[in-house]
Design a protein around this motif. Structure first.
Motif, PDB file in Angstrom:
ATOM      1  N   ASP A   2      44.033  26.591  33.428  1.00  0.00           N
ATOM      2  CA  ASP A   2      44.221  26.911  34.838  1.00  0.00           C
ATOM      3  C   ASP A   2      43.691  25.743  35.663  1.00  0.00           C
ATOM      4  OD1 ASP A   2      45.242  29.601  34.473  1.00  0.00           O
ATOM      5  OD2 ASP A   2      43.222  30.099  33.786  1.00  0.00           O
ATOM      6  N   SER A  25      49.123  26.334  34.012  1.00  0.00           N
ATOM      7  CA  SER A  25      49.055  27.137  35.233  1.00  0.00           C
ATOM      8  C   SER A  25      48.446  26.257  36.326  1.00  0.00           C
ATOM      9  CB  SER A  25      48.190  28.372  34.995  1.00  0.00           C
ATOM     10  OG  SER A  25      47.993  29.061  36.201  1.00  0.00           O
ATOM     11  N   SER A  72      38.743  31.161  38.576  1.00  0.00           N
ATOM     12  CA  SER A  72      40.176  30.876  38.483  1.00  0.00           C
ATOM     13  C   SER A  72      40.509  29.604  37.705  1.00  0.00           C
ATOM     14  CB  SER A  72      40.782  30.746  39.884  1.00  0.00           C
ATOM     15  OG  SER A  72      40.834  31.981  40.533  1.00  0.00           O
TER      16      SER A  72
END
Length: 191
Positions: A2, A25, A72
């Motif tokens: 991520d 991502s 995240s």
């Protein structure tokens, strides 16, 4: 992985497209005309290493770090000009929770001292550097052209700390089309 791209200029747009093409991502922090262009026309990379096009909505996009959920990102790639480092480091320090445990900042700027603003808020283990000797041209706010390639992008840590955590990022950048390597001596390459 991520990833968050902050500094959605010529380097940031190109890396966002290449990393997403590699299956990662990728989220983008962008403001103003750049954010508007990404929202209405997507993200595009042209030039060396081939063309890549992503439609609007392909990337999570925000103009506030607080819009991203805690834990995240494995890496935040700082692709902005050096003059923005003070503002970016301060803003990220207020939202440091968006990094996952063990997450790192990677400063994609040549030259010495670019890490100093980030070290005011983040540990040495979290602040990494990159040598970039590739030419990027911003054709539009959401379009980047790779114009020149000389040597692989180099990732490393200036403080003699382990660099193994950077290997998946280097592999992803390479898979996206831009050769990238990890080195224990990135300082020698930063000029």
């Amino acid at each position: 992985m991520d990833l968050l791209i902050t500094g959605a200029g010529s380097i940031g747009i190109a890396l966002a497209a290449m990393l997403k093409q590699a299956g990662e991502s990728v989220s983008i922090y962008a403001t103003g005309k750049t954010k508007d262009a990404i929202e209405t026309d997507g993200v595009h990379k042209t030039g060396l290493f081939g063309d890549i096009d992503f439609a609007p909505g392909a990337f999570p996009l925000a103009d506030d770090y607080g819009a991203f959920a805690p834990n995240s990102f494995d890496f935040i790639l700082i692709c902005a000009k050096t003059m923005a480092n003070d503002a970016i480091s301060q803003a990220l320090s207020q939202h440091r929770d968006i990094l996952k445990p063990g997450g790192k900042l990677v400063i994609l700027q040549n030259g010495w001292g670019n890490d100093a603003p980030y070290l005011r808020y983040f540990d040495r283990e979290q602040v990494c550097s990159a040598r970039v000797i590739t030419g990027f041209q911003r054709l539009k706010p959401n379009v980047s052209k790779v114009t020149v390639y000389t040597l692989p992008l180099l990732l490393g840590n200036l403080y003699g700390l382990p660099t193994d955590d950077l290997k998946p990022l280097a592999a992803a950048i390479t898979a996206g089309g831009l050769p990238c390597e990890v080195t224990d001596e990135v300082g020698k390459a930063l000029w």
